[in-house]
Design an enzyme around this catalytic site. Structure first.
Site, PDB file in Angstrom:
ATOM      1  N   ASP A 122      52.619  13.669 -83.899  1.00 19.76           N
ATOM      2  CA  ASP A 122      52.441  13.423 -82.464  1.00 19.76           C
ATOM      3  C   ASP A 122      51.651  12.127 -82.276  1.00 19.76           C
ATOM      4  OD1 ASP A 122      52.406  13.875 -79.710  1.00 19.76           O
ATOM      5  OD2 ASP A 122      50.659  15.198 -79.789  1.00 19.76           O
ATOM      6  N   GLU A 161      53.121   6.716 -81.153  1.00 24.18           N
ATOM      7  CA  GLU A 161      53.700   5.497 -80.522  1.00 24.18           C
ATOM      8  C   GLU A 161      52.992   4.237 -81.032  1.00 24.18           C
ATOM      9  OE1 GLU A 161      52.637   8.221 -78.871  1.00 24.18           O
ATOM     10  OE2 GLU A 161      54.647   9.093 -78.769  1.00 24.18           O
ATOM     11  N   ASP A 217      56.402  15.070 -73.488  1.00 24.80           N
ATOM     12  CA  ASP A 217      55.769  15.890 -72.455  1.00 24.80           C
ATOM     13  C   ASP A 217      56.594  15.981 -71.185  1.00 24.80           C
ATOM     14  OD1 ASP A 217      53.812  16.285 -74.285  1.00 24.80           O
ATOM     15  OD2 ASP A 217      52.436  14.812 -73.419  1.00 24.80           O
TER      16      ASP A 217
HETATM   17  O1  MIG Z   1      47.933  14.202 -75.098  1.00 23.94           O
HETATM   18  O2  MIG Z   1      48.465  17.816 -79.163  1.00 23.94           O
HETATM   19  O3  MIG Z   1      53.410  15.661 -76.628  1.00 23.94           O
HETATM   20  O4  MIG Z   1      53.344  18.322 -77.441  1.00 23.94           O
HETATM   21  O5  MIG Z   1      50.877  19.629 -77.322  1.00 23.94           O
HETATM   22  C1  MIG Z   1      48.402  15.400 -75.576  1.00 23.94           C
HETATM   23  C2  MIG Z   1      48.477  18.084 -77.805  1.00 23.94           C
HETATM   24  C3  MIG Z   1      48.699  15.328 -77.056  1.00 23.94           C
HETATM   25  C4  MIG Z   1      51.046  15.547 -76.757  1.00 23.94           C
HETATM   26  C5  MIG Z   1      52.278  16.220 -77.246  1.00 23.94           C
HETATM   27  C6  MIG Z   1      52.194  17.687 -76.966  1.00 23.94           C
HETATM   28  C7  MIG Z   1      50.972  18.268 -77.640  1.00 23.94           C
HETATM   29  C8  MIG Z   1      49.719  17.534 -77.144  1.00 23.94           C
HETATM   30  N1  MIG Z   1      49.861  16.099 -77.395  1.00 23.94           N
END
Ligand code: MIG
Length: 820
Positions: free
Chosen positions: A413, A416, A489
């Site tokens: 996650d 980017e 998200d």
């Molecule tokens: O800013 O890890 O897209 O699936 O649950 C949130 C927490 C950071 C973004 C991900 C989401 C995840 C969440 N992450």
């Protein structure tokens, strides 16, 4: 929140005055080098090379002077270059006409106009496939390519974008962005950037892949007569990918940038997630609930709270005191854990990951040589430079922490990367080593996430010695080689359920065959009805995970009472019963690059109704799903393309080539099977892990009427790479009907996997025979009696169904069914 002040007259101005006024001008000299023709023009150079059959690469060297170096390094996206130095095919010949130079390759001729260095791509019959009249740049060396279009041009691909399937009239930006605002049409950049555009014109499809991991823009809005591609840094380096069919373009693009790896079978099962399951006991309780309620589930995800103060490669000692024991207990329930890993490493001198990285200089550095530091979950953090092989190796090695506990999948996650600073990411002037070709973050931003997933996938593969599962939010062209993708998200909006179809369909056309949205929606609060409908749809998506955000209403399948729970169970079970089909379609994706779910357009490209059809989709080429994606809605229009179709639930036959109104009560997903389809199923089970014990294959044949069809049934152990050494089973199935005779042939193209589907029950549906004759084992008077036979058949006259039982064929065999 924005107010009207935002659009005050003083603030409004043209946002893009790029001044692309500089162009190559006349061709002055042409030289042939190995695999490459170099045009030296008045104001720069142009390199034309053949990459492989049907793919030509064009690279612009804006403003290059004689003597300037010409380098043709590609990014990590490109793996399909047929490097053949000195080989026959690599040698390109130039000839010339009065107005242009011509380079003939197998299948495509490129013409470069002498007058202005403009480009044309021409096929063997002289038809112009694409016309690139302009390559231009501005003072800042931002560059642009303009291609001719017509009112009949439609656009697809471009990876993970909002909007409908057809991108005509849209404009998108490629800059990996963690955008938590609701994903609406005006959001031009999301987590993934795949600069691959498919252009579809009557009788001719082609692709343009811009291999540039900096910021770029694809503009199909500015003009009806043209589309343009702008690259902020790095210039224009594009691949023309020939069709003529859409499938050819997708096949060639994935030959160039790679295809998905065959995933472990368990990762095709149902995943349950939540931000976050807070502790070990909650995770175990969740798993037990799935088993008590008999809802299939293969995977539970661990979101950021499992870590010790968000330090990657740690478990919180209080919340997760004994992860090993937890994993072992879950394993008995047929459930695997997939923990989240973010790229940000807590800036903490007492933390081993920080220490190791700092000592070896593995973190991204600012121009002054100090590490780039930015805030994310762990507070101030540093960011590994995944563009360096040695850093990837180190990062991959860190995953031993997980594999030693029995973990086989990782969720990437925030890659980017997302940073909680002003520019929302690593600062643009930060440096990347880039394996000996240093670049700024600005230049290669979109590569960062993919290189993290590459490091993860390679590390996991080497520790496991088998197939890992990696899930990634960010990516660039080629991400499919390393990870599945979820679409970030989204929200629990009906609109976002509908949006997931075109988004995942275009991801599939862009090489990313293994993808899906958060089922039920991540942000905002879902409802029982939305969850029921979304689960129906998601059950047939390649990646199938229910995930929701902190502080939103609970979203597990049982959160809304028994009706919704039953619907969720039924559809997740449907997915499990279709596992032999899904796995075979995944294998096709891994072999050919064809997506797992497909827009109708891909299979019916000449049907004008498919141009922008994206509220229904095909799984493989045999099943058509038409989800309901509005509340309180129990009917919807369904389009069935040419041919005959059968309602999956009732068996009702429908003639295609038109629209009709389907009735869809809350427990019904409109689902249709194409005539001629061969649908391999098995019995659902709690986990793919338990599904194999009965080794029972149910093969439903939707017998064609006066026609023929084929299907490849694939099976292997589901976790190792033994399939690469032929330890797999591949049965080529063909069925053919003519004049009351059905010929069904099974050709075992490979029998290398011992634990395959041992017992086959083959049902020929929709036979229009009063009786039938078949020379195969014993005929029995009832369907039940077949259960006791090793080889035999029964014809149910009322249903028009012939059922044949057999052991898995190891030799070529043919059934000849004759009407009586
Ligand atoms: O800013 O890890 O897209 O699936 O649950 C949130 C927490 C950071 C973004 C991900 C989401 C995840 C969440 N992450």
């Amino acid at each position: 929140m924005l107010t009207s002040e935002q659009i005050s007259p003083d603030k409004m101005q043209a946002d893009y005055a790029a001044g692309f006024t500089r162009t190559l001008g006349r061709v002055q000299a042409v030289t042939a080098e190995v695999g490459l023709i170099l045009f030296s023009c008045e104001n720069g150079k142009l390199a034309v090379s053949r990459v492989r059959t049907g793919i030509i690469r064009i690279k612009l060297f804006a403003g290059a002077e004689p003597g300037d170096p010409i380098h043709l390094r590609t990014t990590e996206a490109v793996i399909g270059y047929e490097e053949n130095p000195g080989g026959k095919e690599a040698e390109l010949q130039v000839s010339d006409t009065e107005s242009a130079y011509r380079i003939e390759t197998d299948g495509i001729t490129v013409e470069v106009a002498k007058q202005d260095s403009s480009l044309r791509f021409i096929n063997e019959s002289g038809q112009i496939l694409a016309h690139n009249p302009l390559l231009a740049w501005n003072e800042d060396k931002a560059a642009a390519a303009l291609f001719q279009a017509t009112e009949h041009t439609h656009y697809y691909g471009l990876g993970e974008k909002t909007g409908f399937l057809d991108k005509r009239g849209e404009r998108y930006e490629m800059w990996n962005s963690d955008n938590f605002s609701p994903h609406v049409p005006e959001i031009e950049a999301l987590y993934q950037s795949i600069p691959f555009l498919i252009v579809n014109e009557p009788g001719n499809a082609y692709g343009i892949f811009l291999d540039n991991p900096g910021r770029s823009v694809f503009d199909m809005r500015g003009s009806e007569q043209a589309f343009t591609i702008h690259a902020e840094t790095g210039g224009v380096d594009y691949y023309f990918i020939a069709g003529p069919k859409l499938k050819d373009v997708v096949g060639r693009y994935t030959a160039l940038t790679g295809r998905i790896q065959l995933p472990p079978r368990w990762s095709i099962g149902y995943h349950q997630s939540r931000y976050s399951y807070m502790d070990q006991e909650e995770v175990l309780e969740l798993a037990r609930t799935f088993r008590e309620k008999e809802i299939p589930c293969d995977v539970i995800h661990l979101d950021i709270h499992y870590m010790n103060e968000y330090r990657v490669f740690t478990f919180d000692p209080v919340r997760f005191p004994d992860p090993k024991a937890m994993i072992a207990e879950l394993k008995n329930l047929g459930i695997r854990i997939v923990p989240i890993i973010d790229p940000g490493v807590k800036f903490d001198p007492d933390y081993h990951v920080y220490q190791e990285g700092a000592e070896s200089n593995y973190f991204c550095l600012k121009p002054d040589g100090t590490p780039f530091i930015g805030p994310v979950w762990p507070g101030q953090s540093v960011f590994p430079d995944f563009t360096e092989a040695k850093v990837r190796e180190w990062w991959g090695g860190l995953h031993r922490f997980f594999t030693e506990m029995g973990i086989e999948g990782i969720w990437n996650d925030m890659n980017e990367p997302s940073v909680f600073n002003e520019c929302k990411t690593i600062e643009p002037d930060t440096l990347h080593g880039n394996d000996g070709h240093p670049a700024t973050h600005q230049e290669i931003h979109n590569l960062y996430g993919m290189m993290m997933s590459k490091a993860t996938a390679e590390g996991m593969t080497s520790h496991l010695g088998g197939r890992p599962f990696v899930l990634s939010r960010a990516g660039y062209a080629g991400i499919q080689r390393y990870a599945a993708v979820w679409t970030g998200d989204n929200r629990s909006y009906w609109e976002h359920m509908a949006l997931a179809m075109p988004m995942v369909l275009n991801l599939g056309l862009s090489g990313v065959a293994f993808a899906g949205p958060d089922i039920g929606g991540f942000g905002h609060h879902t409802t029982g009805e939305l969850l029921a409908r979304w689960t129906q749809m998601g059950a047939l998506f390649p990646f199938c995970r229910n995930h929701s955000m902190l502080d939103t209403i609970r979203q597990e399948p049982w959160s809304f009472g028994t009706d919704v729970e039953n619907i969720c169970r039924d559809y997740i079970s449907l997915r499990y019963s279709l596992m032999p089909l899904l796995y075979s379609v995944f294998r096709e994706a891994a072999e050919t690059g064809m997506p797992v779910i497909r827009p109708l357009l891909l299979e019916y490209p000449d049907d004008p109704n498919t141009v922008n059809l994206c509220d229904q989709f095909l799984l493989g080429d045999q099943l058509l799903a038409a989800p309901v994606y509005r509340p309180n809605t129990y009917h919807r229009v369904v389009y069935l393309p040419e041919g005959n179709w059968f309602d999956y639930w009732t068996g009702e036959r429908r003639r295609g080539g038109g629209h009709f109104m389907a009735h869809a009560p809350l427990d019904t997903l409109p689902l249709y099977v194409k005539e001629g389809a061969m649908i391999p199923r098995t019995e659902p089970a709690a986990s793919t892990e338990f599904q194999r014990s009965r080794e029972l294959l149910l093969l439903d044949i939707y017998t064609p009427e006066n026609g023929a069809s084929a299907f490849d049934l694939y099976d292997d152990d589901g976790t190792t790479y033994a399939f690469k050494d032929n330890f797999y089973n591949l049965h080529r199935l063909t069925v053919e009907e003519a004049e009351g005779r059905v010929k069904f042939r099974i050709q075992p193209a490979c029998i290398g996997y011992d634990e395959g589907w041992k017992r086959w029950t083959v049902t020929f549906k929709h036979l229009r025979f009063a009786g039938c004759r078949l020379d195969f084992g014993t005929e029995v008077p009832s369907r039940e009696e077949l259960e006791t036979l090793a080889k035999g058949w029964h014809f149910d006259r009322a249903a028009g169904e012939l059922t044949v039982v057999m052991n898995q064929p190891l030799e070529d065999m043919e059934l000849l069914i004759q009407a009586l």
